[in-house]
Each structure stands twice: as structure tokens, then as C-alpha cells.
Write an enzyme that holds these catalytic residues in place. Structure first.
Site, PDB file in Angstrom:
ATOM      1  N   GLY A 123       0.800  -1.216   0.000  1.00  0.00           N
ATOM      2  CA  GLY A 123       0.000   0.000   0.000  1.00  0.00           C
ATOM      3  C   GLY A 123       0.831   1.262   0.000  1.00  0.00           C
ATOM      4  O   GLY A 123       0.364   2.322  -0.459  1.00  0.00           O
ATOM      5  N   ASP A 126       1.247   2.025  -3.562  1.00  0.00           N
ATOM      6  CA  ASP A 126      -0.010   2.605  -4.041  1.00  0.00           C
ATOM      7  C   ASP A 126      -0.033   4.107  -3.771  1.00  0.00           C
ATOM      8  O   ASP A 126      -0.426   4.907  -4.628  1.00  0.00           O
ATOM      9  CB  ASP A 126      -1.208   1.954  -3.339  1.00  0.00           C
ATOM     10  N   GLU A 146       1.910  -7.476  -2.721  1.00  0.00           N
ATOM     11  CA  GLU A 146       0.619  -8.165  -2.671  1.00  0.00           C
ATOM     12  C   GLU A 146       0.672  -9.592  -3.208  1.00  0.00           C
ATOM     13  O   GLU A 146      -0.033 -10.471  -2.729  1.00  0.00           O
ATOM     14  CB  GLU A 146      -0.441  -7.368  -3.449  1.00  0.00           C
ATOM     15  N   ASP A 154      -4.434  -3.659  -5.813  1.00  0.00           N
ATOM     16  CA  ASP A 154      -5.708  -3.123  -6.302  1.00  0.00           C
ATOM     17  C   ASP A 154      -5.955  -1.662  -5.956  1.00  0.00           C
ATOM     18  O   ASP A 154      -6.990  -1.127  -6.322  1.00  0.00           O
ATOM     19  CB  ASP A 154      -6.864  -3.949  -5.703  1.00  0.00           C
TER      20      ASP A 154
END
Length: 216
Positions: A123, A126, A146, A154
Site C-alpha cells: 500500500g 499505491d 501483494e 488493487d
């Protein structure tokens, strides 16, 4: 200024237009809890609307930027209702909810600079791929983690990373989940500059952010 459970939002100098958002769970290497996602959106929206804020520096308290989404948070999304359709729809809504917090970086009209030290995993990637400018210290390391957990990146990495490092490089990093250094991140184009230490990173980003503030 609002009080947050997972963030610190502050100015280092009252007269400056540079505001700092620090991920603030250092004992968990700034892992992202459920509370982080609504708080992060609120903090960014608040600074976006603040006429005194012209530049935002995003960093982490302690030795690391971010170690990814907290395992407890992931487990809370994995709770199965027994109905595949309802479970799938709930998971879709949960992921959209998390994605919105990261997309808030792109929606912010003020430039957002990521100052990365230590771990930037899952994350964390991200988050930084949504920032306008990325710098790191020599000790920084990265991983699109991930895949090791049987998950898809995602929250934006698969959408944003190819545009930054190229499709082939992004797929290799996402499919292997391998750890790579700050220097390799620079070679790939993920970060613009690698500073020799955390102190040099802080000082360098301060100068750059203040320069952007003066231009703005």
C-alpha cells in the site's frame, strides 16, 4: 487543526505554505489501518481547501514510510458471509472505498511530494505512485508485496506504476514481489533523486518544497 489517530498534519514553520502529512503508526512501521483511509481523505481535502497551503510533503514517522495495509485490516475484508455474491459485492465496495483515499492524492490541487525512507511496501507504493514527485533516502527499499499474500495490487499500483516505470518493469515488480533498493527505484524512474541519509532527504525536500511554494 484536526486531530487524527493515524496521521500527523503540521507546518514546520508557521509562515510557510508547506504542510506535512506524516503516516503516524511508527510501532507498526506505519501500516495502514482502517482508520487511515477516511482520515487521509479528510486531511488531503482539508489542505486542498486551505488557502495557506501551497505544497504538501508526505512522509512517515519513525524509520519507515509505510509497510503496507495492516493485516487486521486485510482480515476484516476477508470475512465471508457464506454467500459468494454478497461477499464479492462487499469486497468490491471495500476496495473502492480504499481506492478513493489514494485517489484523493491525485484530486488534490496542491503538489504532493513523497519523502520516502525505510520500507515502502504494498500500500505504500499505491500511495507514492499517486504523488506528483517522489524522493527517497539511500536506505529506502520497495516491494509490490501483494503477490506474496495472494492479492492483487488493487489500490492503484497496477494502474499508475506502468506509466512511471514502463509496463514491462511494472509487471516484473508486481509478479515477483521482489524487494528493490532506492537506487534501483531511481534507475526505474520511480523516484527522481536518492539522498544519502534521512537527514539529507529531509533537508533536500524542505528546500524543494519551499521553492515550489515561492513559485506558487
Amino acid at each position: 487543526m484536526e486531530h487524527y489517530k493515524t496521521l500527523q498534519v503540521f507546518q514546520k514553520f508557521p509562515s510557510s505554505g508547506v504542510f506535512h502529512i506524516n503516516l503516524n503508526r511508527p510501532s507498526q512501521r506505519n501500516a495502514l489501518s482502517r482508520d487511515f483511509f477516511p482520515e487521509f481523505s479528510i486531511a488531503l481535502q482539508s489542505l486542498d481547501q486551505n488557502p495557506n497551503a501551497s505544497v504538501i510533503v508526505l512522509s512517515g514517522t519513525g524509520d519507515h514510510f509505510c509497510s503496507g495495509i495492516d493485516i487486521k485490516t486485510l482480515n476484516s475484508f476477508a470475512n465471508d458471509t457464506g454467500d459468494r455474491g454478497r461477499s464479492g459485492e462487499r469486497l468490491r465496495r471495500d476496495i473502492k472505498y480504499l481506492q478513493e483515499a489514494i485517489t484523493a492524492i491525485e484530486r488534490c490541487r496542491k503538489p504532493v511530494i513523497a519523502a520516502i525512507k525505510g520500507a515502502c511496501i504494498g500500500g505504500g507504493i499505491d500511495i507514492v505512485t499517486a504523488c506528483d514527485i517522489r524522493y527517497c533516502s539511500k536506505d529506502a527499499f520497495f516491494s509490490v508485496k501483494e503477490v506474496d499474500m495472494g492479492l492483487t495490487a488493487d489500490l492503484g499500483t497496477l494502474q499508475r506504476l506502468p506509466g512511471i516505470v514502463g509496463f514491462g518493469n511494472a509487471m516484473e515488480l508486481a509478479l515477483t514481489g521482489r524487494r528493490f533498493s532506492g537506487q534501483e527505484a531511481k534507475e526505474l524512474g520511480l523516484v527522481s533523486r536518492v539522498f544519502g541519509s534521512k537527514e539529507e532527504l529531509d533537508e533536500g525536500v524542505k528546500i524543494i518544497a519551499e521553492g515550489l511554494h515561492m513559485v506558487g
